[in-house]
Scaffold this motif. Sequence first.
Motif, PDB file in Angstrom:
ATOM      1  N   GLY A   1       0.803  -1.220   0.000  1.00  0.00           N
ATOM      2  CA  GLY A   1       0.000   0.000   0.000  1.00  0.00           C
ATOM      3  C   GLY A   1       0.829   1.259   0.000  1.00  0.00           C
ATOM      4  N   ILE A   2       2.023   1.203  -0.567  1.00  0.00           N
ATOM      5  CA  ILE A   2       2.855   2.395  -0.746  1.00  0.00           C
ATOM      6  C   ILE A   2       2.603   2.883  -2.170  1.00  0.00           C
ATOM      7  CG2 ILE A   2       5.204   3.313  -0.837  1.00  0.00           C
ATOM      8  CD1 ILE A   2       5.996   1.200   1.226  1.00  0.00           C
ATOM      9  N   TRP A   3       1.975   4.043  -2.295  1.00  0.00           N
ATOM     10  CA  TRP A   3       1.458   4.478  -3.584  1.00  0.00           C
ATOM     11  C   TRP A   3       2.502   5.220  -4.404  1.00  0.00           C
ATOM     12  CZ3 TRP A   3      -1.891   1.118  -3.504  1.00  0.00           C
ATOM     13  CH2 TRP A   3      -2.777   0.920  -2.444  1.00  0.00           C
ATOM     14  N   ASN A   4       2.132   5.502  -5.645  1.00  0.00           N
ATOM     15  CA  ASN A   4       3.079   5.985  -6.643  1.00  0.00           C
ATOM     16  C   ASN A   4       2.459   7.128  -7.439  1.00  0.00           C
ATOM     17  OD1 ASN A   4       5.538   5.786  -8.166  1.00  0.00           O
ATOM     18  ND2 ASN A   4       4.435   4.714  -9.779  1.00  0.00           N
ATOM     19  N   LEU A   5       3.248   8.181  -7.663  1.00  0.00           N
ATOM     20  CA  LEU A   5       2.812   9.348  -8.431  1.00  0.00           C
ATOM     21  C   LEU A   5       3.786   9.535  -9.588  1.00  0.00           C
ATOM     22  CD1 LEU A   5       0.778  11.723  -8.524  1.00  0.00           C
ATOM     23  CD2 LEU A   5       2.380  13.013  -7.105  1.00  0.00           C
ATOM     24  N   GLU A   6       3.263   9.551 -10.805  1.00  0.00           N
ATOM     25  CA  GLU A   6       4.106   9.519 -11.999  1.00  0.00           C
ATOM     26  C   GLU A   6       4.027  10.817 -12.795  1.00  0.00           C
ATOM     27  OE1 GLU A   6       3.216   4.731 -12.336  1.00  0.00           O
ATOM     28  OE2 GLU A   6       1.994   6.175 -13.449  1.00  0.00           O
ATOM     29  N   ASN A   7       5.093  11.081 -13.553  1.00  0.00           N
ATOM     30  CA  ASN A   7       5.160  12.257 -14.425  1.00  0.00           C
ATOM     31  C   ASN A   7       4.968  13.563 -13.667  1.00  0.00           C
ATOM     32  OD1 ASN A   7       5.597  10.828 -16.879  1.00  0.00           O
ATOM     33  ND2 ASN A   7       3.418  10.391 -17.033  1.00  0.00           N
ATOM     34  N   VAL A   8       5.767  13.758 -12.625  1.00  0.00           N
ATOM     35  CA  VAL A   8       5.787  15.060 -11.966  1.00  0.00           C
ATOM     36  C   VAL A   8       7.001  15.837 -12.467  1.00  0.00           C
ATOM     37  CG1 VAL A   8       4.584  14.218  -9.915  1.00  0.00           C
ATOM     38  CG2 VAL A   8       7.078  14.272  -9.934  1.00  0.00           C
ATOM     39  N   ASP A   9       6.946  17.134 -12.335  1.00  0.00           N
ATOM     40  CA  ASP A   9       7.989  17.998 -12.911  1.00  0.00           C
ATOM     41  C   ASP A   9       9.134  18.189 -11.911  1.00  0.00           C
ATOM     42  OD1 ASP A   9       8.906  19.619 -15.124  1.00  0.00           O
ATOM     43  OD2 ASP A   9       8.606  21.342 -13.799  1.00  0.00           O
ATOM     44  N   THR A  10       9.997  17.172 -11.813  1.00  0.00           N
ATOM     45  CA  THR A  10      11.142  17.275 -10.899  1.00  0.00           C
ATOM     46  C   THR A  10      12.162  18.301 -11.383  1.00  0.00           C
ATOM     47  OG1 THR A  10      12.213  15.414 -12.024  1.00  0.00           O
ATOM     48  CG2 THR A  10      10.901  14.911 -10.063  1.00  0.00           C
ATOM     49  N   LYS A  11      12.165  18.617 -12.678  1.00  0.00           N
ATOM     50  CA  LYS A  11      13.129  19.592 -13.196  1.00  0.00           C
ATOM     51  C   LYS A  11      13.002  20.923 -12.471  1.00  0.00           C
ATOM     52  CE  LYS A  11      14.748  21.806 -17.483  1.00  0.00           C
ATOM     53  NZ  LYS A  11      14.645  23.219 -17.037  1.00  0.00           N
ATOM     54  N   SER A  12      11.769  21.347 -12.215  1.00  0.00           N
ATOM     55  CA  SER A  12      11.584  22.632 -11.539  1.00  0.00           C
ATOM     56  C   SER A  12      12.198  22.630 -10.151  1.00  0.00           C
ATOM     57  CB  SER A  12      10.095  22.976 -11.466  1.00  0.00           C
ATOM     58  OG  SER A  12       9.388  21.994 -10.733  1.00  0.00           O
ATOM     59  N   LEU A  13      12.157  21.487  -9.478  1.00  0.00           N
ATOM     60  CA  LEU A  13      12.738  21.376  -8.142  1.00  0.00           C
ATOM     61  C   LEU A  13      14.259  21.371  -8.199  1.00  0.00           C
ATOM     62  CD1 LEU A  13      10.316  18.634  -6.785  1.00  0.00           C
ATOM     63  CD2 LEU A  13      10.339  21.039  -6.106  1.00  0.00           C
ATOM     64  N   VAL A  14      14.808  20.587  -9.118  1.00  0.00           N
ATOM     65  CA  VAL A  14      16.266  20.486  -9.238  1.00  0.00           C
ATOM     66  C   VAL A  14      16.863  21.807  -9.713  1.00  0.00           C
ATOM     67  CG1 VAL A  14      18.124  19.345 -10.508  1.00  0.00           C
ATOM     68  CG2 VAL A  14      16.260  17.986  -9.523  1.00  0.00           C
ATOM     69  N   ASP A  15      16.205  22.457 -10.663  1.00  0.00           N
ATOM     70  CA  ASP A  15      16.707  23.746 -11.145  1.00  0.00           C
ATOM     71  C   ASP A  15      16.784  24.776 -10.019  1.00  0.00           C
ATOM     72  OD1 ASP A  15      16.937  22.733 -13.675  1.00  0.00           O
ATOM     73  OD2 ASP A  15      15.207  23.808 -14.512  1.00  0.00           O
ATOM     74  N   ALA A  16      15.814  24.707  -9.104  1.00  0.00           N
ATOM     75  CA  ALA A  16      15.776  25.646  -7.976  1.00  0.00           C
ATOM     76  C   ALA A  16      16.549  25.132  -6.769  1.00  0.00           C
ATOM     77  CB  ALA A  16      14.327  25.918  -7.588  1.00  0.00           C
ATOM     78  N   LYS A  17      17.185  23.957  -6.931  1.00  0.00           N
ATOM     79  CA  LYS A  17      17.952  23.312  -5.848  1.00  0.00           C
ATOM     80  C   LYS A  17      17.092  23.065  -4.605  1.00  0.00           C
ATOM     81  CE  LYS A  17      22.355  25.287  -7.446  1.00  0.00           C
ATOM     82  NZ  LYS A  17      22.547  24.163  -8.366  1.00  0.00           N
ATOM     83  N   ILE A  18      15.866  22.654  -4.861  1.00  0.00           N
ATOM     84  CA  ILE A  18      14.956  22.285  -3.770  1.00  0.00           C
ATOM     85  C   ILE A  18      14.999  20.768  -3.648  1.00  0.00           C
ATOM     86  CG2 ILE A  18      12.573  22.328  -2.939  1.00  0.00           C
ATOM     87  CD1 ILE A  18      12.204  24.797  -4.832  1.00  0.00           C
ATOM     88  N   TYR A  19      15.728  20.297  -2.675  1.00  0.00           N
ATOM     89  CA  TYR A  19      15.897  18.861  -2.476  1.00  0.00           C
ATOM     90  C   TYR A  19      15.108  18.339  -1.274  1.00  0.00           C
ATOM     91  CZ  TYR A  19      19.698  19.759  -5.718  1.00  0.00           C
ATOM     92  OH  TYR A  19      20.428  20.155  -6.810  1.00  0.00           O
ATOM     93  N   GLU A  20      14.490  19.256  -0.549  1.00  0.00           N
ATOM     94  CA  GLU A  20      13.718  18.873   0.622  1.00  0.00           C
ATOM     95  C   GLU A  20      12.639  19.937   0.838  1.00  0.00           C
ATOM     96  OE1 GLU A  20      15.075  16.754   4.777  1.00  0.00           O
ATOM     97  OE2 GLU A  20      15.979  18.689   4.276  1.00  0.00           O
TER      98      GLU A  20
END
Length: 363
Positions: free
Chosen positions: A320-339
């Motif tokens: 029951g550990i769910w999964n979310l697909e096709n999120v825009d991780t680029k926006s987080l990495v570009d902004a250096k948001i890792y947490e």
Amino acid sequence: MKRLTLAAAVGSALLMMGTSAMAQVVPGPQENSDWPANQWGPDDKAGSANHTKNSANIKKALSLVKQYKSLTIGKYYHREAPAFGPRGWQMSIPGTPTGGPFGKNALVYHDELVTTEIGQIQTQFDGPGHIGINTSKGPMFYNKRISWDSYERGAGGRVFGMGPLGVEHVGELGFVCRLVVLDAVALRKSQGKISASEEMLPIPKKAGDPGIVTAQDMKDMLKAQGLADIGAGDCVALHTGQGNTWSNDRYKKMDSAARAAARAKFAEGEPGFGISACMYMAEKNIALTMGDTSANDAQPGGEQDGYAVPCHTELQPKRGIWNLENVDTKSLVDAKIYEGAFIWAPLKIIGATGSPGNPVVLY
């Protein structure tokens, strides 16, 4: 799950043939005897969304908000965006305008008509009724429920929903969690396994390829990024770079040819988690996996040969550990948001296998 084995495709065909096919079920490679005990109880329908009930998890998530800023990381829903196989998004505006004018103030309005696999297109959440395992008892889903016995049926036995496996049970709780963003592109560059100019991991073809992210890779990324280990109730996002081909900062500027190229790349396969990484996350009792690809599992090549997107079966129906697909991780990495604090809930679509959505990250 996005890419089916021949066996799975045959199984789907049998199901479509009707009840006469049920007696012909071939047990899958994993029987229900190896499923761990459900930590939420034998009657639970929400799985890892139960972590949101723990106020300590919410406090931990909100404590990571330092700049009091936010980002949305859902992808655009559009007819030219990548989608698995025959799935598609078709939206039209009926009437021009749809209705009116009404009243002395001449009110007019527009509606939209959408035809789509609402739970399994673009940014998409895999709910309890999406992924199961074929067993001698039938297709077994979360908390050992057999889908045939769970369906909400109408006249003529037509299936109208997934009953206790419907996504609304997760939507009633939603997710507020510590978000951990793992940058696999930076890791592979630091290891010299991809060039400094590459934006994405290579699509894996066989075990050992650099497009497969292992448990050790996860530990190495946490250390390199200066993050504490993942823990109970956390949400873990993997940045492989494949989502860059239709990232939010690019998609609306792309022409149809560029969008077609993104769909073609999407169809080739994807870098992602290997089974050891997913078992590590299961051991840590996280709440949600997510990433910038169509399944978040590495494919067509995996960490172990012969398995079809095994993180899906190990984490979703079994735990029951769910999964979310096709999120825009680029926006987080570009902004250096890792947490940060991740806040999102699937729509309360009674009986659906999944849900679209637009998650919010606070940082």
